[in-house]
Design an enzyme around this catalytic site. Sequence first.
Site, PDB file in Angstrom:
ATOM      1  N   HIS A 143      19.178  -3.845  -1.553  1.00  0.00           N
ATOM      2  CA  HIS A 143      20.055  -4.362  -2.611  1.00  0.00           C
ATOM      3  C   HIS A 143      19.918  -3.393  -3.793  1.00  0.00           C
ATOM      4  O   HIS A 143      18.851  -2.806  -3.999  1.00  0.00           O
ATOM      5  CB  HIS A 143      19.559  -5.750  -3.009  1.00  0.00           C
ATOM      6  CG  HIS A 143      20.433  -6.490  -3.970  1.00  0.00           C
ATOM      7  ND1 HIS A 143      20.441  -6.222  -5.317  1.00  0.00           N
ATOM      8  CD2 HIS A 143      21.320  -7.496  -3.792  1.00  0.00           C
ATOM      9  CE1 HIS A 143      21.293  -7.032  -5.925  1.00  0.00           C
ATOM     10  NE2 HIS A 143      21.847  -7.818  -5.014  1.00  0.00           N
TER      11      HIS A 143
ATOM     12  N   ASP B 106      10.847  -6.940  -1.270  1.00  0.00           N
ATOM     13  CA  ASP B 106      11.907  -7.708  -1.906  1.00  0.00           C
ATOM     14  C   ASP B 106      12.194  -8.901  -0.993  1.00  0.00           C
ATOM     15  O   ASP B 106      12.867  -8.781   0.023  1.00  0.00           O
ATOM     16  CB  ASP B 106      13.151  -6.823  -2.075  1.00  0.00           C
ATOM     17  CG  ASP B 106      14.326  -7.610  -2.645  1.00  0.00           C
ATOM     18  OD1 ASP B 106      14.178  -8.821  -2.897  1.00  0.00           O
ATOM     19  OD2 ASP B 106      15.401  -7.003  -2.826  1.00  0.00           O
TER      20      ASP B 106
ATOM     21  N   GLN C  38      15.983 -12.714  -0.042  1.00  0.00           N
ATOM     22  CA  GLN C  38      16.680 -13.468   0.999  1.00  0.00           C
ATOM     23  C   GLN C  38      15.695 -14.249   1.867  1.00  0.00           C
ATOM     24  O   GLN C  38      15.961 -15.391   2.246  1.00  0.00           O
ATOM     25  CB  GLN C  38      17.526 -12.536   1.878  1.00  0.00           C
ATOM     26  CG  GLN C  38      18.712 -11.911   1.156  1.00  0.00           C
ATOM     27  CD  GLN C  38      19.747 -12.936   0.693  1.00  0.00           C
ATOM     28  OE1 GLN C  38      19.952 -13.975   1.318  1.00  0.00           O
ATOM     29  NE2 GLN C  38      20.389 -12.655  -0.429  1.00  0.00           N
TER      30      GLN C  38
ATOM     31  N   LYS D 295      18.074 -18.595  -5.169  1.00  0.00           N
ATOM     32  CA  LYS D 295      18.466 -18.401  -3.763  1.00  0.00           C
ATOM     33  C   LYS D 295      17.841 -19.458  -2.862  1.00  0.00           C
ATOM     34  O   LYS D 295      18.195 -19.558  -1.700  1.00  0.00           O
ATOM     35  CB  LYS D 295      18.020 -17.030  -3.265  1.00  0.00           C
ATOM     36  CG  LYS D 295      18.450 -15.875  -4.144  1.00  0.00           C
ATOM     37  CD  LYS D 295      19.556 -15.089  -3.522  1.00  0.00           C
ATOM     38  CE  LYS D 295      19.777 -13.824  -4.330  1.00  0.00           C
ATOM     39  NZ  LYS D 295      21.155 -13.388  -4.256  1.00  0.00           N
TER      40      LYS D 295
ATOM     41  N   CYS E  32      26.366  -5.601  -3.156  1.00  0.00           N
ATOM     42  CA  CYS E  32      25.320  -4.862  -3.878  1.00  0.00           C
ATOM     43  C   CYS E  32      24.423  -4.093  -2.912  1.00  0.00           C
ATOM     44  O   CYS E  32      23.203  -3.979  -3.130  1.00  0.00           O
ATOM     45  CB  CYS E  32      24.463  -5.786  -4.752  1.00  0.00           C
ATOM     46  SG  CYS E  32      25.395  -6.600  -6.025  1.00  0.00           S
TER      47      CYS E  32
HETATM   48  N1  PMP Z   1      17.433  -8.390  -3.601  1.00  0.00           N
HETATM   49  C1  PMP Z   1      18.174  -9.020  -2.680  1.00  0.00           C
HETATM   50  C2  PMP Z   1      17.905  -8.762  -1.220  1.00  0.00           C
HETATM   51  C3  PMP Z   1      19.170  -9.930  -3.074  1.00  0.00           C
HETATM   52  O1  PMP Z   1      19.900 -10.552  -2.146  1.00  0.00           O
HETATM   53  C4  PMP Z   1      19.385 -10.151  -4.451  1.00  0.00           C
HETATM   54  C5  PMP Z   1      20.485 -11.100  -4.924  1.00  0.00           C
HETATM   55  N2  PMP Z   1      21.705 -10.909  -4.288  1.00  0.00           N
HETATM   56  C6  PMP Z   1      18.584  -9.476  -5.368  1.00  0.00           C
HETATM   57  C7  PMP Z   1      17.622  -8.600  -4.919  1.00  0.00           C
HETATM   58  C8  PMP Z   1      18.751  -9.649  -6.853  1.00  0.00           C
HETATM   59  O2  PMP Z   1      18.525 -10.975  -7.224  1.00  0.00           O
HETATM   60  P1  PMP Z   1      18.944 -11.500  -8.673  1.00  0.00           P
HETATM   61  O3  PMP Z   1      20.396 -11.152  -8.831  1.00  0.00           O
HETATM   62  O4  PMP Z   1      18.705 -12.969  -8.591  1.00  0.00           O
HETATM   63  O5  PMP Z   1      18.091 -10.819  -9.668  1.00  0.00           O
END
Ligand code: PMP
Length: 416
Positions: free
Chosen positions: A121, A197, A200, A223, A361
């Site tokens: 991401h 990270d 998910q 999430k 993203c």
């Molecule tokens: N890493 C991953 C794998 C994600 O799916 C997301 C959110 N889509 C993020 C980081 C970033 O999370 P946040 O927007 O809540 O800071």
Amino acid sequence: MSFSAEHFKQQFPLFAQPENRALVYLDNAATTQKPACVIEAISNFYLHANANTHRSSHRLARRATEMVEQVRRDVAGFLGAASPKEIIFTRGATEGLNLLANSLCSQLRPGDEIVLSTAEHHANLVPWQMMAASRDLRLRFVPDVAGVPQFDRIDEVLSARTRIVSVTAGSNALGFRTDLDLLHKALSERDLFWVLDGSQLAAHDLIDVQAMGCDFFVCSAHKFYGPTGIGLVFGREDLLAALPPWQGGGEMIASVDLLASEYAGLPHKFEAGTSSLASIAGLGACIDFLGRQDRAAMARHEQALVQELHQRLHAIPELTLLSTAENNLGIASLIHPRCAAIDLAHWLDGRDIAVRVGHHCAQPLLQAAGHVATLRASVAAYNTRQDIDRFVAAVEEFVAQLDADEGTSSLPVAER
Ligand code: PMP
């Protein structure tokens, strides 16, 4: 214990609102809906306990402080950390990853290497790029096939200069899980910082950071049925203790004079300024709520939905699935060669079916796979077989319509 998606769904008031009764919500990888207990905890904080923390001169402030530290203990249990000192509250996973990038990279020398993957991401890519540019560090990437990292080949990019490995525990674009045992074996004997990270993963699996063996783990509460505005960073206590803080300000100091400051101990050294207190109250309720569920049965239900999604979408001629049902965190990611994903998403929205479309993203991953955008349907435990039926039927209807119109799309091919 057992699990009923219908019963679980009843605890989410958004679905009971008249305008949402027919909603099929399949955008859970972006954010999940919130159970009543989480909404009530946030409301109750403002109604009964609102005050800033760590200032003990009055009753409400003491209560807010106790609440935050209790939730920190709950989070330590939720993530399997050895101590609440290892838990830092941030505003989200993005802020957590920025914190780690800044703090960890301050320990590196020019020419040191950071290993990432093509499936990250942007939140686990851009902060490291910024650090690499300003500190003359080198970014290396796990070998991939069409963007999908081959973690069993990580050795090929590890070198004597590798100081950080920061990779996703599961892809938000295609849903695949990372083999964490394999990474643990590859990394545990090496002198480097291992960041996961878990944004998910935390929504779908029980987390045990000690068993995983990572040094740092990051996720966002929104999430996994918790509120927005609150993220979690786990860091091993010995490592956190030796790292410098990232942001400066109130709450993170022991004493300040005009030219220099002494920092507070763990974990407050990493929590400058006022935290998202109401969200922390909501997170506490969320952890309690999840603790009352049969998590294994929840995961089995989600897995059955994902299997069914893939099986039925595969049966639609021409539709291409970039995701696979195996080892999948609840995501079906698809394209159709004769239409733009956005057109299909609008069609679904017109039938009250919420999905996400775009690069999610994870632009480098989609580029390597040869696409600009996919349509992503992502499940949570409150989704039902009927949701999958409605979604698949609407996709089938759209494709039939395409055939009838001989496949004309309003968007240029380049954007499909
Ligand atoms: N890493 C991953 C794998 C994600 O799916 C997301 C959110 N889509 C993020 C980081 C970033 O999370 P946040 O927007 O809540 O800071």
